[in-house]
Design a protein around this motif. Structure first.
Motif, PDB file in Angstrom:
ATOM      1  N   ARG A 195      32.027  50.247  39.017  1.00 30.87           N
ATOM      2  CA  ARG A 195      32.473  49.998  37.646  1.00 30.87           C
ATOM      3  C   ARG A 195      33.521  51.028  37.246  1.00 30.87           C
ATOM      4  N   LYS A 196      34.284  50.684  36.245  1.00 28.10           N
ATOM      5  CA  LYS A 196      35.305  51.594  35.736  1.00 28.10           C
ATOM      6  C   LYS A 196      34.657  52.675  34.868  1.00 28.10           C
ATOM      7  N   ILE A 197      35.362  53.781  34.746  1.00 26.34           N
ATOM      8  CA  ILE A 197      34.891  54.856  33.871  1.00 26.34           C
ATOM      9  C   ILE A 197      34.999  54.391  32.425  1.00 26.34           C
ATOM     10  N   ASN A 198      33.885  54.495  31.700  1.00 29.33           N
ATOM     11  CA  ASN A 198      33.918  54.238  30.270  1.00 29.33           C
ATOM     12  C   ASN A 198      34.661  55.391  29.608  1.00 29.33           C
ATOM     13  N   ARG A 199      35.729  55.061  28.887  1.00 29.07           N
ATOM     14  CA  ARG A 199      36.613  56.107  28.347  1.00 29.07           C
ATOM     15  C   ARG A 199      35.846  57.090  27.458  1.00 29.07           C
ATOM     16  N   TRP A 200      34.969  56.577  26.611  1.00 33.12           N
ATOM     17  CA  TRP A 200      34.235  57.424  25.678  1.00 33.12           C
ATOM     18  C   TRP A 200      33.259  58.337  26.416  1.00 33.12           C
ATOM     19  N   LYS A 201      32.490  57.760  27.350  1.00 33.14           N
ATOM     20  CA  LYS A 201      31.550  58.588  28.110  1.00 33.14           C
ATOM     21  C   LYS A 201      32.287  59.584  29.001  1.00 33.14           C
ATOM     22  N   GLY A 202      33.430  59.143  29.547  1.00 28.43           N
ATOM     23  CA  GLY A 202      34.220  60.037  30.386  1.00 28.43           C
ATOM     24  C   GLY A 202      34.720  61.242  29.607  1.00 28.43           C
ATOM     25  N   LEU A 203      35.176  61.013  28.379  1.00 28.41           N
ATOM     26  CA  LEU A 203      35.645  62.113  27.537  1.00 28.41           C
ATOM     27  C   LEU A 203      34.511  63.065  27.185  1.00 28.41           C
ATOM     28  N   GLN A 204      33.335  62.488  26.901  1.00 29.64           N
ATOM     29  CA  GLN A 204      32.180  63.332  26.594  1.00 29.64           C
ATOM     30  C   GLN A 204      31.836  64.240  27.773  1.00 29.64           C
ATOM     31  N   GLU A 205      31.855  63.660  28.962  1.00 27.38           N
ATOM     32  CA  GLU A 205      31.477  64.429  30.135  1.00 27.38           C
ATOM     33  C   GLU A 205      32.477  65.560  30.389  1.00 27.38           C
ATOM     34  N   LYS A 206      33.751  65.265  30.241  1.00 25.97           N
ATOM     35  CA  LYS A 206      34.771  66.302  30.423  1.00 25.97           C
ATOM     36  C   LYS A 206      34.617  67.414  29.384  1.00 25.97           C
ATOM     37  N   ARG A 207      34.329  67.025  28.147  1.00 25.10           N
ATOM     38  CA  ARG A 207      34.127  68.002  27.075  1.00 25.10           C
ATOM     39  C   ARG A 207      32.898  68.865  27.373  1.00 25.10           C
ATOM     40  N   SER A 208      31.842  68.232  27.859  1.00 26.62           N
ATOM     41  CA  SER A 208      30.617  68.942  28.193  1.00 26.62           C
ATOM     42  C   SER A 208      30.862  69.957  29.303  1.00 26.62           C
ATOM     43  N   PHE A 209      31.594  69.570  30.335  1.00 25.23           N
ATOM     44  CA  PHE A 209      31.872  70.468  31.461  1.00 25.23           C
ATOM     45  C   PHE A 209      32.685  71.678  31.036  1.00 25.23           C
ATOM     46  N   LYS A 210      33.592  71.507  30.079  1.00 22.46           N
ATOM     47  CA  LYS A 210      34.392  72.635  29.588  1.00 22.46           C
ATOM     48  C   LYS A 210      33.516  73.678  28.897  1.00 22.46           C
ATOM     49  N   LYS A 211      32.445  73.222  28.267  1.00 19.45           N
ATOM     50  CA  LYS A 211      31.590  74.139  27.511  1.00 19.45           C
ATOM     51  C   LYS A 211      30.624  74.917  28.397  1.00 19.45           C
ATOM     52  N   ALA A 212      30.354  74.416  29.586  1.00 20.97           N
ATOM     53  CA  ALA A 212      29.354  75.040  30.448  1.00 20.97           C
ATOM     54  C   ALA A 212      29.830  76.402  30.952  1.00 20.97           C
ATOM     55  N   ASP A 213      28.883  77.321  31.083  1.00 20.10           N
ATOM     56  CA  ASP A 213      29.165  78.635  31.669  1.00 20.10           C
ATOM     57  C   ASP A 213      28.881  78.646  33.166  1.00 20.10           C
ATOM     58  N   ALA A 214      28.103  77.674  33.628  1.00 13.12           N
ATOM     59  CA  ALA A 214      27.766  77.584  35.047  1.00 13.12           C
ATOM     60  C   ALA A 214      27.169  76.218  35.329  1.00 13.12           C
TER      61      ALA A 214
END
Length: 382
Positions: free
Chosen positions: A130-149
């Motif tokens: 399936r294709k990446i859901n744009r909204w979920k994809g953005l959330q995941e990228k935003r989440s990864f930026k916030k992680a310290d590890a």
């Protein structure tokens, strides 16, 4: 040390949960045994707030906020507010979530935020075609930026996730899921059904259960008394259609009279699943994709022959014909070939089962895995 897990899947009586919930329950209780404090924060299954406040393990199930278009924001705010409140009363050292969990969480000073790679939206998109859901994809990228590890539960999930998402130069540690080798051990008190093939897990397409059902006619050509027993919670399509009903309506008719040898048992509690494995002749988990999964190592720890997928982390978990069998999860014929081999070679199968437990004891033992987690947490804090 005080660790806070963000999850709405922590097991609650009367409600089904997935592997993440099982994992958090295991690690939370073991961390408490090792002398640490644990808080669980998530959205409740019911329309109310609930708290279970024990000495060192506190569970906060927050009342869900359902407002069209902003539910995601309001629920994230509720979780953030609760974490801030807990932190103000009992300082939190580590906050951990799955891939999407940090997207809209407001970070607090002096807390390290970790994402454990259980299998996110980007990770499973390829396997589910399936294709990446744009909204979920953005959330995941935003989440990864916030992680310290980050913690990856397998080498495969670490590498595969990096194809789609950046770790932003942050630490990434591979730590397997913990497993109780005392709970999952051979049980001679439960008789083995020589015809029983067990599948356990969420009953959905990506777990390969449809291909397993379609393999049954090929299995019965060699082992005519074989039965497939399916244990696990149902999965639902976007229109709320049951996947189990889909299988009964569309897949079972394809195997004709053999459909009488397929049994759906529904969800099984974590406390009972070892009894299910004990009564099985072999266990088959032909997942199209996994991060690591718990069911294969659990069954292996009980000296069962496990047929697992050759995709994803399968080769990290099983050495073919030494600690288990690897199959092409998209091929009913290949699944049947591996099942028939196991049923037709009892002496070799017994040897594989013993090798499987030895591997799991060495690789997935709870005590070892929990210490690895604590060491990593301490490295981040210090």
């Amino acid at each position: 040390m005080h660790i806070c897990f963000i999850t709405s899947e922590y097991p609650k009586p009367g409600y089904p949960h997935g592997g993440v919930g099982t994992f958090v329950k295991i690690i939370a209780n073991k961390l408490v045994e090792f002398g640490h404090r644990v808080s669980i924060v998530g959205i409740n299954y019911e329309n109310k707030s609930e708290e279970e406040l024990n000495d060192d393990l506190k569970i906060y199930r927050l009342k869900p906020k359902n407002y069209k278009g902003i539910t995601w924001f309001l629920n994230s705010k509720s979780i953030s507010d609760k974490i801030r409140q807990i932190h103000n009363n009992e300082a939190i050292d580590i906050v951990e979530s799955a891939e999407l969990g940090l997207a809209f969480i407001k970070k607090q000073k002096n807390i390290k935020y970790i994402i454990r790679l259980h299998g996110g939206h980007h990770f499973f998109a390829e396997a589910e075609k399936r294709k990446i859901n744009r909204w979920k994809g953005l959330q995941e990228k935003r989440s990864f930026k916030k992680a310290d590890a980050f913690i990856a539960v397998s080498k495969y999930v670490k590498i595969h996730t990096s194809k789609y998402l950046s770790y932003h130069g942050k630490p990434v540690r591979i730590i397997k899921n913990p497993l109780s080798i005392e709970k999952f051990k051979p049980d001679s008190n439960i008789p083995v059904n020589p015809n029983k093939i067990v599948f356990a897990g969420t009953v959905c397409e990506k777990k390969g259960v449809r291909q397993l059902i379609l393999a049954l006619p090929y299995i019965k050509k060699v082992n005519p008394e074989a039965e497939i027993h399916i244990y696990g919670r149902d999965w639902f399509f976007k229109d709320n259609t049951s996947y189990i009903n889909f299988l009964k309506k569309n897949t079972l008719p394809q195997i004709g009279e053999h459909m009488k040898s397929v049994f759906f048992h529904g969800p099984v509690s974590y406390d009972k699943i070892s009894e299910i494995y004990a009564g099985a002749k072999l266990c088959v988990f032909p997942s199209h994709m996994e991060t690591q999964g718990l069911v294969a190592p659990e069954a292996m720890a009980m000296e069962k022959v496990v047929v697992f997928s050759l995709t994803g982390p399968g080769p990290e978990t099983i050495v073919h014909q030494k600690t288990g069998l690897l199959c092409n999860p998209y091929s009913p014929e290949d699944i049947a070939d591996k099942v028939n081999w196991a049923l037709s070679n009892p002496n070799k199968a017994e040897s594989i089962g013993k090798n499987a437990r030895a591997f799991v004891v060495k690789t997935f033992d709870q005590e070892k895995i929990i210490k690895e987690n604590i060491d990593f947490f301490n490295e981040l804090i210090n």
